[in-house]
Write a protein that holds these residues in place. Structure first.
Motif, short mmCIF file in Angstrom:
data_model
loop_
_atom_site.label_atom_id
_atom_site.label_comp_id
_atom_site.label_asym_id
_atom_site.label_seq_id
_atom_site.Cartn_x
_atom_site.Cartn_y
_atom_site.Cartn_z
N PHE A 1 -55.23 3.62 67.61
CA PHE A 1 -54.98 4.43 68.80
C PHE A 1 -55.69 5.78 68.74
CE2 PHE A 1 -51.35 1.53 69.08
CZ PHE A 1 -51.33 1.23 70.42
N GLY A 2 -56.49 6.00 67.70
CA GLY A 2 -57.25 7.23 67.60
C GLY A 2 -56.63 8.31 66.74
N PHE A 3 -55.47 8.03 66.11
CA PHE A 3 -54.86 9.01 65.22
C PHE A 3 -55.73 9.19 63.97
CE2 PHE A 3 -51.19 7.89 67.76
CZ PHE A 3 -50.45 9.08 67.84
N ASP A 4 -55.90 10.44 63.57
CA ASP A 4 -56.73 10.74 62.39
C ASP A 4 -55.99 11.72 61.47
OD1 ASP A 4 -58.87 10.63 60.71
OD2 ASP A 4 -60.30 11.58 62.08
N ASP A 5 -56.47 11.83 60.23
CA ASP A 5 -55.82 12.68 59.24
C ASP A 5 -55.79 14.13 59.71
OD1 ASP A 5 -55.74 10.38 57.79
OD2 ASP A 5 -57.05 11.03 56.18
N TYR A 6 -54.64 14.77 59.49
CA TYR A 6 -54.48 16.17 59.86
C TYR A 6 -53.98 17.00 58.68
CZ TYR A 6 -52.91 20.35 62.37
OH TYR A 6 -52.72 21.64 62.79
N ALA A 7 -52.97 16.51 57.97
CA ALA A 7 -52.41 17.23 56.82
C ALA A 7 -51.73 16.22 55.92
CB ALA A 7 -51.42 18.30 57.28
N VAL A 8 -51.32 16.70 54.74
CA VAL A 8 -50.66 15.80 53.79
C VAL A 8 -49.52 16.54 53.10
CG1 VAL A 8 -52.32 16.36 51.96
CG2 VAL A 8 -50.98 14.25 51.81
N ASP A 9 -48.39 15.87 52.92
CA ASP A 9 -47.28 16.35 52.12
C ASP A 9 -47.31 15.58 50.81
OD1 ASP A 9 -46.58 17.90 54.28
OD2 ASP A 9 -44.90 16.64 54.89
N VAL A 10 -47.04 16.29 49.71
CA VAL A 10 -47.08 15.66 48.40
C VAL A 10 -45.72 15.83 47.72
CG1 VAL A 10 -48.21 15.61 46.15
CG2 VAL A 10 -49.54 16.18 48.21
N GLN A 11 -45.23 14.74 47.16
CA GLN A 11 -44.01 14.82 46.37
C GLN A 11 -44.37 14.77 44.89
OE1 GLN A 11 -41.04 11.54 46.12
NE2 GLN A 11 -39.61 13.02 47.01
N TYR A 12 -43.85 15.75 44.14
CA TYR A 12 -44.11 15.84 42.71
C TYR A 12 -42.86 15.43 41.94
CZ TYR A 12 -48.29 18.52 43.90
OH TYR A 12 -49.51 18.91 44.40
N ALA A 13 -43.07 14.91 40.74
CA ALA A 13 -41.96 14.47 39.91
C ALA A 13 -42.18 14.90 38.47
CB ALA A 13 -41.80 12.96 39.99
N THR A 14 -41.07 15.09 37.76
CA THR A 14 -41.15 15.33 36.33
C THR A 14 -41.54 14.03 35.63
OG1 THR A 14 -38.77 14.95 36.22
CG2 THR A 14 -39.51 17.22 36.28
N ALA A 15 -42.11 14.16 34.47
CA ALA A 15 -42.56 12.98 33.72
C ALA A 15 -41.37 12.16 33.23
CB ALA A 15 -43.39 13.44 32.52
#
Length: 285
Positions: free
Chosen positions: A271-285
């Motif tokens: 439908f034409g949606f394209d990348d705009y931003a990204v959220d990242v989830q971090y975790a402890t080892a």
């Protein structure tokens, strides 16, 4: 001093902090889901004065520092407090910002999940809507379906049941409760006419929930019955959502999708949606 305190209720200054961080970073520091859980008492609020705040629940957190108070150790203090409480911690960074990556790396956290924000706007949005007007989708030809709008006081139970099944494997959306839904329905942006339900007879097949705010029409959630996957229902719902936004005069649309959800990415990109931003989830080892 970077003294971390727990507040029993949401202070007035939190909204100001959220607004300031959103303007500086290009996106809000907390998800709607976390703010809903704060309102229902399911999430705890940690603060440093009125310049930093964290929302915490069961070893999962989001936090923010006022743009004018950054580089003074507030983020480090909040993260270390969170780690002292939950050695196995998950932390969201809304926006893949350099400072967030550096803070995570300095404390041994690694990226484990990505949530993409996609957008379509202007000419691309018009092109997507024109395509809907010029041809009828295969899904709408094959289903004796009907699009209806949500009826407050009547459809809550049906919606919650389908949402739970559609997102059974999703750690946030699948856990939405009636209390959560009530909080969302009380938000200034909520409009029952923007919560579109797709039925086949009396059976609810899916829904498309739109959130229109600040001139942007967000596909807040799109859910499809697990029993009817692969029948083009998701496409039918996106079509209905885009048509609704066009009716409202909206020409910018956004949505969030898991980076590893290839079927959903293919659908939205068609439908034409394209990348705009990204959220990242971090975790402890």
């Amino acid at each position: 001093m970077n003294v971390v305190e727990t507040l029993p209720s949401r202070p007035d200054w939190l909204d100001v902090l959220i607004q300031r961080a959103t303007r500086a970073d290009g996106q809000p520091p907390f998800s709607d889901g976390s703010l809903v859980e704060l309102a229902t008492g399911a999430r705890e609020l940690l603060v440093i004065g009125d310049v930093a705040a964290a929302l915490v629940r069961d070893g999962e957190a989001e936090f923010v520092v006022d743009p004018d108070a950054r580089r003074h150790g507030h983020g480090t203090a909040l993260l270390e407090e969170l780690l002292s409480r939950s050695p196995r911690l998950l932390v969201w960074a809304h926006g893949d910002h350099k400072a967030a990556r550096a803070l995570a790396a300095s404390h041994g956290l690694t990226a484990v999940r990505e949530l993409l924000q996609l957008r379509v706007s202007g000419v691309d949005f018009d092109t997507a809507v024109d395509g809907l007007l010029n041809q009828q989708s295969r899904s709408s030809r094959s289903l004796s379906d009907r699009i209806e709008t949500f009826r407050p006081g009547s459809d809550e139970g049906t919606w919650l049941e389908l949402n739970a099944r559609a997102f059974a494997a999703h750690p946030e959306q699948g856990a939405v409760t009636r209390a959560d839904l009530d909080v969302l329905m009380a938000e200034p942006w909520f409009d029952a006419d923007d919560l579109l339900l797709l039925r086949d007879g009396e059976t609810l097949l899916g829904y498309c929930w739109l959130k229109v705010e600040h001139g942007i029409g967000e596909f807040y959630v799109v859910g499809v019955s697990p029993d009817r996957q692969g029948e083009g229902i998701g496409r039918r719902l996106v079509e209905a959502g885009l048509s609704r936004l066009a009716e409202r005069g909206i020409r910018v649309s956004s949505l969030y999708v898991e980076a590893d959800n290839e079927p959903a990415l293919r659908l939205y990109r068609s439908f034409g949606f394209d990348d705009y931003a990204v959220d990242v989830q971090y975790a402890t080892a």
